[in-house]
Design a protein around this motif. Structure first.
Motif, PDB file in Angstrom:
ATOM      1  N   GLU A   1       0.861  -1.181   0.000  1.00  0.00           N
ATOM      2  CA  GLU A   1       0.000   0.000   0.000  1.00  0.00           C
ATOM      3  C   GLU A   1       0.900   1.234   0.000  1.00  0.00           C
ATOM      4  OE1 GLU A   1      -2.277   3.142   0.743  1.00  0.00           O
ATOM      5  OE2 GLU A   1      -1.109   2.502   2.479  1.00  0.00           O
ATOM      6  N   PRO A   2       0.730   2.183  -0.917  1.00  0.00           N
ATOM      7  CA  PRO A   2       1.649   3.317  -1.041  1.00  0.00           C
ATOM      8  C   PRO A   2       1.836   4.154   0.232  1.00  0.00           C
ATOM      9  CG  PRO A   2       0.346   3.143  -3.024  1.00  0.00           C
ATOM     10  CD  PRO A   2      -0.228   2.148  -2.034  1.00  0.00           C
ATOM     11  N   ALA A   3       0.770   4.437   0.963  1.00  0.00           N
ATOM     12  CA  ALA A   3       0.923   5.283   2.158  1.00  0.00           C
ATOM     13  C   ALA A   3       1.785   4.588   3.206  1.00  0.00           C
ATOM     14  CB  ALA A   3      -0.445   5.643   2.740  1.00  0.00           C
ATOM     15  N   ARG A   4       1.491   3.333   3.483  1.00  0.00           N
ATOM     16  CA  ARG A   4       2.281   2.592   4.477  1.00  0.00           C
ATOM     17  C   ARG A   4       3.718   2.399   3.990  1.00  0.00           C
ATOM     18  NH1 ARG A   4      -0.425  -2.116   7.358  1.00  0.00           N
ATOM     19  NH2 ARG A   4      -0.779  -0.440   8.827  1.00  0.00           N
ATOM     20  N   THR A   5       3.886   2.124   2.715  1.00  0.00           N
ATOM     21  CA  THR A   5       5.226   1.932   2.164  1.00  0.00           C
ATOM     22  C   THR A   5       6.025   3.227   2.228  1.00  0.00           C
ATOM     23  OG1 THR A   5       4.340   0.208   0.710  1.00  0.00           O
ATOM     24  CG2 THR A   5       6.509   1.085   0.146  1.00  0.00           C
ATOM     25  N   ALA A   6       5.377   4.340   1.973  1.00  0.00           N
ATOM     26  CA  ALA A   6       6.065   5.642   2.070  1.00  0.00           C
ATOM     27  C   ALA A   6       6.533   5.886   3.503  1.00  0.00           C
ATOM     28  CB  ALA A   6       5.143   6.762   1.604  1.00  0.00           C
ATOM     29  N   ARG A   7       5.659   5.636   4.469  1.00  0.00           N
ATOM     30  CA  ARG A   7       6.064   5.803   5.873  1.00  0.00           C
ATOM     31  C   ARG A   7       7.233   4.881   6.208  1.00  0.00           C
ATOM     32  NH1 ARG A   7       0.449   5.701   6.444  1.00  0.00           N
ATOM     33  NH2 ARG A   7       0.521   3.596   7.359  1.00  0.00           N
TER      34      ARG A   7
ATOM     35  N   GLN B   1      15.713   6.979   7.815  1.00  0.00           N
ATOM     36  CA  GLN B   1      16.223   7.593   9.051  1.00  0.00           C
ATOM     37  C   GLN B   1      17.085   6.596   9.826  1.00  0.00           C
ATOM     38  OE1 GLN B   1      16.176  10.742   9.999  1.00  0.00           O
ATOM     39  NE2 GLN B   1      14.987  11.350   8.224  1.00  0.00           N
ATOM     40  N   GLY B   2      16.646   5.343   9.883  1.00  0.00           N
ATOM     41  CA  GLY B   2      17.441   4.319  10.563  1.00  0.00           C
ATOM     42  C   GLY B   2      18.757   4.047   9.854  1.00  0.00           C
ATOM     43  N   ALA B   3      18.731   4.017   8.531  1.00  0.00           N
ATOM     44  CA  ALA B   3      19.956   3.791   7.760  1.00  0.00           C
ATOM     45  C   ALA B   3      20.949   4.932   7.993  1.00  0.00           C
ATOM     46  CB  ALA B   3      19.627   3.657   6.273  1.00  0.00           C
ATOM     47  N   VAL B   4      20.449   6.155   8.064  1.00  0.00           N
ATOM     48  CA  VAL B   4      21.324   7.304   8.290  1.00  0.00           C
ATOM     49  C   VAL B   4      21.934   7.238   9.696  1.00  0.00           C
ATOM     50  CG1 VAL B   4      21.369   9.824   8.529  1.00  0.00           C
ATOM     51  CG2 VAL B   4      20.206   8.767   6.582  1.00  0.00           C
TER      52      VAL B   4
ATOM     53  N   ASN C   1      30.399   4.643   7.428  1.00  0.00           N
ATOM     54  CA  ASN C   1      30.539   4.272   6.027  1.00  0.00           C
ATOM     55  C   ASN C   1      29.156   4.208   5.392  1.00  0.00           C
ATOM     56  OD1 ASN C   1      29.456   1.482   6.054  1.00  0.00           O
ATOM     57  ND2 ASN C   1      31.306   0.989   7.240  1.00  0.00           N
ATOM     58  N   ARG C   2      29.118   3.971   4.105  1.00  0.00           N
ATOM     59  CA  ARG C   2      27.872   4.051   3.351  1.00  0.00           C
ATOM     60  C   ARG C   2      27.108   2.744   3.262  1.00  0.00           C
ATOM     61  NH1 ARG C   2      28.206   6.245  -2.187  1.00  0.00           N
ATOM     62  NH2 ARG C   2      26.333   5.034  -2.533  1.00  0.00           N
ATOM     63  N   GLU C   3      27.594   1.685   3.863  1.00  0.00           N
ATOM     64  CA  GLU C   3      26.935   0.390   3.748  1.00  0.00           C
ATOM     65  C   GLU C   3      25.444   0.428   4.114  1.00  0.00           C
ATOM     66  OE1 GLU C   3      28.023  -4.172   4.640  1.00  0.00           O
ATOM     67  OE2 GLU C   3      28.114  -2.835   6.392  1.00  0.00           O
ATOM     68  N   PRO C   4      25.021   1.075   5.219  1.00  0.00           N
ATOM     69  CA  PRO C   4      23.587   1.122   5.516  1.00  0.00           C
ATOM     70  C   PRO C   4      22.773   1.840   4.434  1.00  0.00           C
ATOM     71  CG  PRO C   4      24.859   1.669   7.463  1.00  0.00           C
ATOM     72  CD  PRO C   4      25.814   1.643   6.306  1.00  0.00           C
ATOM     73  N   LEU C   5      23.371   2.844   3.816  1.00  0.00           N
ATOM     74  CA  LEU C   5      22.690   3.563   2.740  1.00  0.00           C
ATOM     75  C   LEU C   5      22.559   2.671   1.507  1.00  0.00           C
ATOM     76  CD1 LEU C   5      24.602   6.953   3.082  1.00  0.00           C
ATOM     77  CD2 LEU C   5      22.556   6.204   4.319  1.00  0.00           C
ATOM     78  N   ASP C   6      23.622   1.931   1.215  1.00  0.00           N
ATOM     79  CA  ASP C   6      23.582   1.006   0.085  1.00  0.00           C
ATOM     80  C   ASP C   6      22.563  -0.106   0.334  1.00  0.00           C
ATOM     81  OD1 ASP C   6      25.526   2.515  -1.202  1.00  0.00           O
ATOM     82  OD2 ASP C   6      27.180   1.244  -0.497  1.00  0.00           O
TER      83      ASP C   6
ATOM     84  N   VAL D   1      10.552   6.248   4.599  1.00  0.00           N
ATOM     85  CA  VAL D   1      11.098   7.413   5.316  1.00  0.00           C
ATOM     86  C   VAL D   1      11.685   6.960   6.650  1.00  0.00           C
ATOM     87  CG1 VAL D   1      10.458   9.577   6.473  1.00  0.00           C
ATOM     88  CG2 VAL D   1       9.670   9.115   4.135  1.00  0.00           C
ATOM     89  N   ASN D   2      10.974   6.094   7.362  1.00  0.00           N
ATOM     90  CA  ASN D   2      11.479   5.602   8.642  1.00  0.00           C
ATOM     91  C   ASN D   2      12.737   4.759   8.462  1.00  0.00           C
ATOM     92  OD1 ASN D   2       9.278   6.837   9.840  1.00  0.00           O
ATOM     93  ND2 ASN D   2       8.073   4.979   9.924  1.00  0.00           N
ATOM     94  N   ALA D   3      12.748   3.903   7.433  1.00  0.00           N
ATOM     95  CA  ALA D   3      13.925   3.071   7.171  1.00  0.00           C
ATOM     96  C   ALA D   3      15.125   3.935   6.788  1.00  0.00           C
ATOM     97  CB  ALA D   3      13.613   2.058   6.066  1.00  0.00           C
TER      98      ALA D   3
END
Length: 190
Positions: A149-155, A162-165, A173-178, A158-160
């Protein structure tokens, strides 16, 4: 265009200091010194440090590539990829020392600074809405994984992010971003 006003210099200095050190680690004196201003001039422009943080959040929100997401003339999946690439480039440029100001201030101040919490919530909502819009377009094109569902997936995205950052700052390093990119653009979007 003329030279920046004292107020503008203070906002830019606050944005830089908050982004690098966090809210509680820097005071008004450090911010005005960084801006080349006198402490009294701070209070001519802002009611409080918290009010200035709200403005810094709004200013930061103008610099995170939301215009990429807003460009509906472009393919929705490519918009999302280009937006995330833009964010990754910024994080790499700062050698993984600076994360997302919005997430950092939200984490640091959500219990103690209601104005900042509300500004963070507004910023995250705006970002989530733009991601959701692109996901809806991708869904219409059959490019969003089935059953999502787009709304839940968008949330979630964005949350994922923030966690990766946050993890990126910890591991430096950039591994979490990758990892975020790999899962998002191989499993969630096609």
């Amino acid at each position: 265009m003329g030279r920046p006003s004292i107020r503008e210099k203070i906002v830019e200095a606050a944005l830089d200091r908050f982004h690098l050190l966090g809210y509680n680690a820097c005071g008004v004196q450090e911010i005005v010194e960084s801006a080349g201003a006198l402490k009294g001039s701070f209070y001519n422009h802002f009611k409080s440090k918290e009010a200035m943080a709200v403005e810094a959040i709004e200013r930061y929100g103008q610099s995170v590539g939301l215009d990429i997401l807003k460009d509906e003339t472009r393919d929705p999946v490519q918009r999302l990829r280009d937006h995330v690439d833009f964010l990754v480039t910024r994080l790499v440029h700062h050698d993984f020392e600076r994360g997302c100001l919005i997430g950092s201030l939200g984490n640091e101040l959500s219990h103690s600074a209601p104005l900042v919490r509300e500004a963070v919530d507004r910023a995250l909502d705006q970002w989530t809405e733009l991601v959701e819009k692109a996901l809806r377009e991708a869904q219409r094109d059959g490019r969003l994984a089935s059953g999502l569902e787009p709304a839940r997936t968008a949330r979630f995205l964005v949350n994922a992010w923030q966690g990766a950052v946050l993890r990126m700052k910890v591991v430096k390093n950039r591994e979490p971003l990758d990892d975020f990119m790999e899962v998002t653009f191989r499993s969630i979007l096609r």
